[in-house]
Scaffold this active site. Structure first.
Site, PDB file in Angstrom:
ATOM      1  N   ASP A 127       0.836  -1.196   0.000  1.00 45.06           N
ATOM      2  CA  ASP A 127       0.000   0.000   0.000  1.00 45.06           C
ATOM      3  C   ASP A 127       0.874   1.249   0.000  1.00 45.06           C
ATOM      4  OD1 ASP A 127      -2.399   1.315  -0.099  1.00 45.06           O
ATOM      5  OD2 ASP A 127      -2.681   1.369   2.066  1.00 45.06           O
ATOM      6  N   HIS A 134      -4.525  13.721   1.102  1.00 43.51           N
ATOM      7  CA  HIS A 134      -4.802  12.850   2.254  1.00 43.51           C
ATOM      8  C   HIS A 134      -3.620  12.861   3.223  1.00 43.51           C
ATOM      9  CE1 HIS A 134      -5.888   9.264   4.618  1.00 43.51           C
ATOM     10  NE2 HIS A 134      -4.662   8.825   4.380  1.00 43.51           N
ATOM     11  N   GLU A 199     -10.707   3.648   3.481  1.00 41.39           N
ATOM     12  CA  GLU A 199      -9.803   4.483   2.689  1.00 41.39           C
ATOM     13  C   GLU A 199     -10.081   4.232   1.215  1.00 41.39           C
ATOM     14  OE1 GLU A 199      -5.696   3.945   3.930  1.00 41.39           O
ATOM     15  OE2 GLU A 199      -5.978   5.432   5.536  1.00 41.39           O
ATOM     16  N   GLU A 201      -9.122   4.015  -2.362  1.00 45.32           N
ATOM     17  CA  GLU A 201      -7.854   3.859  -3.089  1.00 45.32           C
ATOM     18  C   GLU A 201      -8.082   3.215  -4.455  1.00 45.32           C
ATOM     19  OE1 GLU A 201      -4.507   2.408  -0.932  1.00 45.32           O
ATOM     20  OE2 GLU A 201      -5.312   3.007   1.025  1.00 45.32           O
ATOM     21  N   ASP A 233      -9.026   0.178   1.837  1.00 44.09           N
ATOM     22  CA  ASP A 233      -8.059  -0.180   2.873  1.00 44.09           C
ATOM     23  C   ASP A 233      -8.692   0.165   4.235  1.00 44.09           C
ATOM     24  OD1 ASP A 233      -5.761  -0.669   4.335  1.00 44.09           O
ATOM     25  OD2 ASP A 233      -4.855   1.275   3.879  1.00 44.09           O
ATOM     26  N   ARG A 237      -8.616   3.352  13.183  1.00 47.37           N
ATOM     27  CA  ARG A 237      -7.826   4.559  13.492  1.00 47.37           C
ATOM     28  C   ARG A 237      -7.303   4.581  14.918  1.00 47.37           C
ATOM     29  NH1 ARG A 237      -6.456   5.758   8.514  1.00 47.37           N
ATOM     30  NH2 ARG A 237      -8.229   6.335   7.210  1.00 47.37           N
ATOM     31  N   GLN A 240      -4.451   2.246  15.024  1.00 50.81           N
ATOM     32  CA  GLN A 240      -3.372   2.824  14.220  1.00 50.81           C
ATOM     33  C   GLN A 240      -2.598   3.892  14.996  1.00 50.81           C
ATOM     34  OE1 GLN A 240      -4.824   4.553  10.546  1.00 50.81           O
ATOM     35  NE2 GLN A 240      -2.783   5.090   9.794  1.00 50.81           N
ATOM     36  N   LYS A 253      -4.545  -2.229   9.887  1.00 51.47           N
ATOM     37  CA  LYS A 253      -4.813  -2.321   8.452  1.00 51.47           C
ATOM     38  C   LYS A 253      -4.915  -3.754   7.953  1.00 51.47           C
ATOM     39  CE  LYS A 253      -3.832   2.158   7.422  1.00 51.47           C
ATOM     40  NZ  LYS A 253      -4.636   3.034   6.552  1.00 51.47           N
ATOM     41  N   THR A 257      -9.145  -6.123   3.648  1.00 54.05           N
ATOM     42  CA  THR A 257      -9.054  -5.136   2.571  1.00 54.05           C
ATOM     43  C   THR A 257      -9.981  -5.600   1.465  1.00 54.05           C
ATOM     44  OG1 THR A 257      -6.732  -4.700   3.121  1.00 54.05           O
ATOM     45  CG2 THR A 257      -7.487  -3.959   0.961  1.00 54.05           C
ATOM     46  N   GLU A 374     -10.697  12.204   7.716  1.00 52.68           N
ATOM     47  CA  GLU A 374     -10.569  13.561   7.178  1.00 52.68           C
ATOM     48  C   GLU A 374     -11.906  14.312   7.215  1.00 52.68           C
ATOM     49  OE1 GLU A 374      -8.484  11.418   3.818  1.00 52.68           O
ATOM     50  OE2 GLU A 374      -7.891  13.488   3.429  1.00 52.68           O
TER      51      GLU A 374
HETATM   52 MN    MN Z   1      -4.128   2.982   2.754  1.00 54.24          MN
END
Ligand code: MN
Length: 425
Positions: A127, A134, A199, A201, A233, A237, A240, A253, A257, A374
């Site tokens: 990744d 971002h 996420e 992507e 993904d 949080r 993380q 993570k 996925t 975000e």
């Molecule tokens: Mn990612």
């Protein structure tokens, strides 16, 4: 490299393909499907799937061999073949499916009666972190004094992800448990993630192989990309924030996925290639091993991506999904070819069926943010939904769906299909 397969007026004898928002005859993405028979390679055409093993005998030489390579439960053998062979298959399939050719509906399967699988056995998943808006937004939350690390504009930042927990669109994502330390607590506790996020992507499928110790020059790196997909993904949080220093994401993570199951080829996306956005004044030029004129001129993708949220209550009340954001793959700081060249630059051998994530794609504007982290500004700003519900992060029963389209005046619009899953306790 445009040819007759991109002609906007081209139509198919598969009636549902004509004007189809995702899979007109100009797209022809590869995937793995099953029905009453086991998993095997297919091509999406309108609301149908063409069985590649069944059509093989009807196609000329090189295309036939490629079809035969797609007869098994993964497309790794097809991805191993050179880009030129894949192009030959595309042209043969386009001619075979075009209006005017002999219709063979007996070789099609209705997509609604088929199950879609992972299109390839992914040996390694990497990744990247190329969505600069971002990276800046998240950097501000974690490190207000220094949002972007000094290496960001030199190195395509990435980490090696977890291949075993990749799944195709559909089904559920189980909320992970892990260590999280709330700001007001002295120490961590173990329990269900309280800040579950997605996420947005772009996924990049690797084709072909390079020997261990043999880099892929930037001017050949594009040929190593066999296709694209959407990639979610999923990110815990709270896990993380506690675990990420100093080595980066780990359990936050690796629990799941989700990808869209169709491989949209570089050939299908040829009309939608765009110049890499010019770097802002003062940014360093890419080092020579990452710089190629042609890649800078046409190595980015004009693909628009959208995120849709549907809560359990919204579905029960018959409310439509709510669009959380709309962004563009143009907002990536590095091109997919730069991912490939950088990844192999130290000698790493990339294998057919390896998968890259682009990193979360956010626009510079508030309507195009690629994660809840975000949009809710780290959970500080509630997101009001049309149902009257409020979200900061994902709750059980929430369904997240990504869609993507490539559009350009004078060409048929093509789509990526869906990347969707529901959060479960
Ligand atoms: Mn990612």
């Amino acid at each position: 490299m445009l040819d007759e397969t991109h002609a906007p007026g081209l139509e198919s004898w598969v009636a549902s393909a004509n004007g189809h928002a995702q899979f007109p005859i100009q797209n022809l993405p590869f995937g793995v499907f099953s029905d009453d028979r086991g998993p095997r390679g297919g091509v999406a055409i309108g609301e149908a799937i063409l069985d590649l093993s069944a059509v093989a005998d009807l196609l000329p030489g090189e295309a036939r061999a490629l079809c035969e390579s797609a007869a098994g439960p993964t497309l790794n053998p097809l991805l191993a073949r050179p880009a030129a062979a894949r192009r030959a298959l595309r042209r043969a399939l386009s001619a075979w499916l075009a209006k005017g050719a002999e219709p063979r509906p007996d070789l099609l399967r209705p997509a609604v009666q088929c199950r879609l699988h992972m299109p390839a056995a992914v040996g390694d998943y990497t990744d990247f972190y190329a969505g600069i808006h971002h990276a800046t937004n998240v950097g501000k939350l974690f490190r207000p004094d220094q949002p972007l690390m000094p290496n960001y504009k030199y190195v395509p930042i990435g980490y090696h992800g977890r291949a075993s927990s990749l799944r195709p669109s559909g089904g559920t994502v189980k909320r992970p448990s892990g260590q999280r330390k709330r700001p007001d607590e002295a120490g961590p506790s173990f329990g269900p993630c309280e800040r579950l996020d997605y996420e947005l992507e772009l996924g990049v499928w690797i084709g072909g192989a390079n020997e261990l110790g043999t880099p892929v020059p930037i001017n050949q790196a594009g040929e190593r990309i066999a296709g694209y997909c959407l990639l979610n993904d999923w990110s815990a949080r709270d896990l993380q924030a506690w675990e990420y220093q100093p080595l980066g994401p780990f359990l936050a993570k690796n629990f799941h996925t989700t990808i869209s199951p169709w491989i949209v080829t570089p050939e299908a996306l040829a009309p939608f290639r765009v110049p890499q956005a010019p770097r802002p004044e003062g940014d360093p030029a890419p080092l020579a091993y990452l710089h190629d004129e042609a890649d800078q001129r046409e190595g980015a993708l004009g693909v628009e991506l959208e995120v849709w949220l549907s809560t359990r209550q919204m579905r029960e009340r018959g409310l439509p999904p709510h669009r959380l954001s709309r962004g563009s793959a143009r907002d990536l700081y590095w091109t997919p070819a730069q991912f490939v060249a950088h990844h192999a630059s130290g000698g790493c051998d990339l294998q057919p069926g390896d998968l890259f994530g682009s990193g979360t794609i956010s626009a510079p504007t508030p309507d195009g943010l690629g994660s809840l982290l975000e949009i809710s500004q780290g959970g500080k700003t509630p997101i009001n939904l049309p149902s009257g519900e409020v979200r900061r992060f994902l709750e059980d029963g929430d369904e997240v769906a990504f869609t993507a389209h490539a559009r350009r005046e004078g060409f048929a619009t093509i789509g990526f299909g869906e990347c969707r899953a529901v959060i479960a306790a």
